[in-house]
Design a protein around this motif. Sequence first.
Motif, PDB file in Angstrom:
ATOM      1  N   TRP A 159     -21.752  -6.821 -19.053  1.00 33.21           N
ATOM      2  CA  TRP A 159     -21.368  -5.801 -18.085  1.00 33.21           C
ATOM      3  C   TRP A 159     -20.295  -6.317 -17.142  1.00 33.21           C
ATOM      4  CZ3 TRP A 159     -22.353  -7.543 -13.201  1.00 33.21           C
ATOM      5  CH2 TRP A 159     -23.455  -8.402 -12.998  1.00 33.21           C
ATOM      6  N   LEU A 160     -19.595  -5.371 -16.530  1.00 37.11           N
ATOM      7  CA  LEU A 160     -18.555  -5.660 -15.534  1.00 37.11           C
ATOM      8  C   LEU A 160     -18.845  -4.848 -14.278  1.00 37.11           C
ATOM      9  CD1 LEU A 160     -15.285  -5.443 -17.671  1.00 37.11           C
ATOM     10  CD2 LEU A 160     -16.194  -7.516 -16.630  1.00 37.11           C
ATOM     11  N   LEU A 161     -18.635  -5.465 -13.134  1.00 32.04           N
ATOM     12  CA  LEU A 161     -18.757  -4.755 -11.863  1.00 32.04           C
ATOM     13  C   LEU A 161     -17.464  -4.944 -11.081  1.00 32.04           C
ATOM     14  CD1 LEU A 161     -20.385  -3.186  -9.753  1.00 32.04           C
ATOM     15  CD2 LEU A 161     -21.247  -5.384  -8.904  1.00 32.04           C
ATOM     16  N   PRO A 162     -16.582  -3.928 -11.043  1.00 32.95           N
ATOM     17  CA  PRO A 162     -15.351  -4.063 -10.264  1.00 32.95           C
ATOM     18  C   PRO A 162     -15.645  -3.974  -8.771  1.00 32.95           C
ATOM     19  CG  PRO A 162     -15.496  -1.892 -11.247  1.00 32.95           C
ATOM     20  CD  PRO A 162     -16.681  -2.649 -11.758  1.00 32.95           C
ATOM     21  N   ALA A 163     -14.828  -4.645  -7.991  1.00 36.51           N
ATOM     22  CA  ALA A 163     -14.966  -4.561  -6.538  1.00 36.51           C
ATOM     23  C   ALA A 163     -14.633  -3.143  -6.074  1.00 36.51           C
ATOM     24  CB  ALA A 163     -14.052  -5.568  -5.861  1.00 36.51           C
ATOM     25  N   HIS A 164     -15.258  -2.749  -4.992  1.00 34.14           N
ATOM     26  CA  HIS A 164     -14.978  -1.430  -4.414  1.00 34.14           C
ATOM     27  C   HIS A 164     -13.526  -1.392  -3.956  1.00 34.14           C
ATOM     28  CE1 HIS A 164     -15.318   2.042  -1.720  1.00 34.14           C
ATOM     29  NE2 HIS A 164     -16.404   2.350  -2.387  1.00 34.14           N
ATOM     30  N   PRO A 165     -12.824  -0.258  -4.110  1.00 36.94           N
ATOM     31  CA  PRO A 165     -11.427  -0.172  -3.653  1.00 36.94           C
ATOM     32  C   PRO A 165     -11.279  -0.639  -2.202  1.00 36.94           C
ATOM     33  CG  PRO A 165     -12.022   1.791  -4.893  1.00 36.94           C
ATOM     34  CD  PRO A 165     -13.281   1.000  -4.731  1.00 36.94           C
ATOM     35  N   GLY A 166     -10.295  -1.499  -1.981  1.00 31.45           N
ATOM     36  CA  GLY A 166     -10.059  -2.034  -0.650  1.00 31.45           C
ATOM     37  C   GLY A 166     -10.929  -3.221  -0.304  1.00 31.45           C
ATOM     38  N   CYS A 167     -11.787  -3.650  -1.232  1.00 32.80           N
ATOM     39  CA  CYS A 167     -12.696  -4.768  -0.993  1.00 32.80           C
ATOM     40  C   CYS A 167     -12.460  -5.846  -2.053  1.00 32.80           C
ATOM     41  CB  CYS A 167     -14.149  -4.312  -1.044  1.00 32.80           C
ATOM     42  SG  CYS A 167     -14.530  -2.914   0.047  1.00 32.80           S
ATOM     43  N   ALA A 168     -13.055  -7.001  -1.854  1.00 33.86           N
ATOM     44  CA  ALA A 168     -12.925  -8.110  -2.802  1.00 33.86           C
ATOM     45  C   ALA A 168     -14.177  -8.968  -2.735  1.00 33.86           C
ATOM     46  CB  ALA A 168     -11.693  -8.958  -2.495  1.00 33.86           C
ATOM     47  N   PHE A 169     -14.674  -9.365  -3.894  1.00 39.16           N
ATOM     48  CA  PHE A 169     -15.819 -10.273  -3.927  1.00 39.16           C
ATOM     49  C   PHE A 169     -15.386 -11.665  -3.462  1.00 39.16           C
ATOM     50  CE2 PHE A 169     -17.054  -7.232  -7.370  1.00 39.16           C
ATOM     51  CZ  PHE A 169     -18.169  -6.720  -6.726  1.00 39.16           C
ATOM     52  N   ASP A 170     -16.306 -12.366  -2.822  1.00 38.00           N
ATOM     53  CA  ASP A 170     -16.045 -13.725  -2.356  1.00 38.00           C
ATOM     54  C   ASP A 170     -17.041 -14.666  -3.022  1.00 38.00           C
ATOM     55  OD1 ASP A 170     -15.652 -16.111  -1.083  1.00 38.00           O
ATOM     56  OD2 ASP A 170     -15.719 -15.298   0.957  1.00 38.00           O
ATOM     57  N   PRO A 171     -16.632 -15.408  -4.091  1.00 32.29           N
ATOM     58  CA  PRO A 171     -17.574 -16.284  -4.791  1.00 32.29           C
ATOM     59  C   PRO A 171     -18.096 -17.427  -3.932  1.00 32.29           C
ATOM     60  CG  PRO A 171     -15.330 -16.620  -5.581  1.00 32.29           C
ATOM     61  CD  PRO A 171     -15.299 -15.413  -4.709  1.00 32.29           C
ATOM     62  N   GLY A 172     -17.415 -17.726  -2.848  1.00 31.26           N
ATOM     63  CA  GLY A 172     -17.877 -18.787  -1.952  1.00 31.26           C
ATOM     64  C   GLY A 172     -18.978 -18.341  -1.013  1.00 31.26           C
ATOM     65  N   ARG A 173     -19.321 -17.055  -1.036  1.00 33.58           N
ATOM     66  CA  ARG A 173     -20.359 -16.519  -0.144  1.00 33.58           C
ATOM     67  C   ARG A 173     -21.376 -15.732  -0.965  1.00 33.58           C
ATOM     68  NH1 ARG A 173     -16.981 -13.030   3.833  1.00 33.58           N
ATOM     69  NH2 ARG A 173     -19.070 -12.522   4.653  1.00 33.58           N
ATOM     70  N   THR A 174     -22.363 -16.445  -1.469  1.00 35.76           N
ATOM     71  CA  THR A 174     -23.423 -15.823  -2.259  1.00 35.76           C
ATOM     72  C   THR A 174     -24.780 -16.278  -1.730  1.00 35.76           C
ATOM     73  OG1 THR A 174     -23.491 -17.614  -3.889  1.00 35.76           O
ATOM     74  CG2 THR A 174     -21.985 -15.777  -4.326  1.00 35.76           C
ATOM     75  N   ALA A 175     -25.810 -15.529  -2.073  1.00 38.77           N
ATOM     76  CA  ALA A 175     -27.178 -15.883  -1.693  1.00 38.77           C
ATOM     77  C   ALA A 175     -28.109 -15.340  -2.761  1.00 38.77           C
ATOM     78  CB  ALA A 175     -27.534 -15.300  -0.321  1.00 38.77           C
ATOM     79  N   ARG A 176     -29.334 -15.869  -2.778  1.00 38.00           N
ATOM     80  CA  ARG A 176     -30.326 -15.433  -3.763  1.00 38.00           C
ATOM     81  C   ARG A 176     -31.625 -15.087  -3.064  1.00 38.00           C
ATOM     82  NH1 ARG A 176     -28.586 -16.568  -8.845  1.00 38.00           N
ATOM     83  NH2 ARG A 176     -26.783 -17.967  -8.918  1.00 38.00           N
ATOM     84  N   THR A 177     -32.258 -14.028  -3.545  1.00 39.94           N
ATOM     85  CA  THR A 177     -33.563 -13.662  -3.034  1.00 39.94           C
ATOM     86  C   THR A 177     -34.326 -12.911  -4.109  1.00 39.94           C
ATOM     87  OG1 THR A 177     -34.761 -12.405  -1.334  1.00 39.94           O
ATOM     88  CG2 THR A 177     -32.591 -11.560  -1.984  1.00 39.94           C
ATOM     89  N   ARG A 178     -35.491 -13.432  -4.475  1.00 38.23           N
ATOM     90  CA  ARG A 178     -36.377 -12.781  -5.446  1.00 38.23           C
ATOM     91  C   ARG A 178     -35.668 -12.440  -6.750  1.00 38.23           C
ATOM     92  NH1 ARG A 178     -39.873  -8.651  -1.531  1.00 38.23           N
ATOM     93  NH2 ARG A 178     -40.613 -10.252  -0.080  1.00 38.23           N
ATOM     94  N   GLY A 179     -34.903 -13.367  -7.268  1.00 36.13           N
ATOM     95  CA  GLY A 179     -34.221 -13.148  -8.532  1.00 36.13           C
ATOM     96  C   GLY A 179     -32.985 -12.289  -8.464  1.00 36.13           C
ATOM     97  N   VAL A 180     -32.515 -11.994  -7.265  1.00 39.03           N
ATOM     98  CA  VAL A 180     -31.325 -11.157  -7.073  1.00 39.03           C
ATOM     99  C   VAL A 180     -30.195 -12.009  -6.519  1.00 39.03           C
ATOM    100  CG1 VAL A 180     -30.362  -9.191  -5.819  1.00 39.03           C
ATOM    101  CG2 VAL A 180     -32.710  -9.097  -6.685  1.00 39.03           C
ATOM    102  N   LEU A 181     -28.996 -11.853  -7.069  1.00 35.84           N
ATOM    103  CA  LEU A 181     -27.810 -12.531  -6.563  1.00 35.84           C
ATOM    104  C   LEU A 181     -27.061 -11.581  -5.631  1.00 35.84           C
ATOM    105  CD1 LEU A 181     -25.734 -14.892  -6.607  1.00 35.84           C
ATOM    106  CD2 LEU A 181     -24.638 -13.713  -8.547  1.00 35.84           C
ATOM    107  N   LEU A 182     -26.855 -12.011  -4.401  1.00 37.51           N
ATOM    108  CA  LEU A 182     -26.089 -11.233  -3.425  1.00 37.51           C
ATOM    109  C   LEU A 182     -24.704 -11.847  -3.297  1.00 37.51           C
ATOM    110  CD1 LEU A 182     -28.835 -10.885  -0.660  1.00 37.51           C
ATOM    111  CD2 LEU A 182     -28.228  -9.205  -2.421  1.00 37.51           C
ATOM    112  N   VAL A 183     -23.681 -11.045  -3.501  1.00 34.41           N
ATOM    113  CA  VAL A 183     -22.292 -11.514  -3.433  1.00 34.41           C
ATOM    114  C   VAL A 183     -21.584 -10.781  -2.305  1.00 34.41           C
ATOM    115  CG1 VAL A 183     -20.140 -11.836  -4.690  1.00 34.41           C
ATOM    116  CG2 VAL A 183     -22.310 -11.846  -5.935  1.00 34.41           C
ATOM    117  N   ALA A 184     -20.983 -11.538  -1.392  1.00 36.12           N
ATOM    118  CA  ALA A 184     -20.233 -10.919  -0.300  1.00 36.12           C
ATOM    119  C   ALA A 184     -19.058 -10.129  -0.863  1.00 36.12           C
ATOM    120  CB  ALA A 184     -19.734 -11.993   0.664  1.00 36.12           C
TER     121      ALA A 184
END
Length: 227
Positions: A159-184
């Motif tokens: 699968w692919l998840l594009p960033a929302h228009p006007g936004c950008a993912f930051d791989p240097g800012r991630t966190a994990r909770t209960r098996g979920v990856l949170l990406v800034a």
Amino acid sequence: MDRTRLALTAVAAVLALPLVTAAQHADRTPFGDRFDRRTAPTSASAFDPVRIRGAAVEAYDRGTGTRRWTYTRRDSRPLALYRAPGHAFALWADGMITDTGPQRVRWHRAVPGLAGWLAERPGRAAGVLQPLDAQARMLAVVIPERVSAFRAADGDLRWLLPAHPGCAFDPGRTARTRGVLLVAQPCGGPGAPGPERAAVDGLGRITPGRTPLGNDLPFSGRGARPE
């Protein structure tokens, strides 16, 4: 005399054919790979330490420290590494992602836009490779434009998840909770539309009522094809 010289020339040409063929085969190695296995793989080799050393990815015997294998690629170098049992996922400077096992290189995947983004600042490689479950059956590649998810067993893009228009993912800012990856996912400025973070797992973006496709291999209900 001439016949003897002609015969010797013909014999020399025949003997040289395997060398020429071998040289041509080496030049045609896909993706510039060179995989040198130093010792025979064992059941424990799936858990051996792996590290980046210069322009190579190397694996070492956990007990003796003996080098088991070395993997290099022509005209590129590894920038980041993620280790899981039986897998060594590497991010290369030319934007290639590879998975190496105890006996061979399993797969290569090129991620569009990754090489140019890394060239601007190689230190950005930290955080790009993200496992999506405890067993690392799925691997995410996070870059500003998108999150790409690959099945570890065969490198299949799931699968692919594009960033929302006007936004950008930051791989240097991630966190994990209960098996979920949170990406800034910071956006252009105050009041810009779109979420400030994205929550994903092995099945994709987490949203209420989602019905995602599974990630199992087609030939089995679960797990990886044997090495």
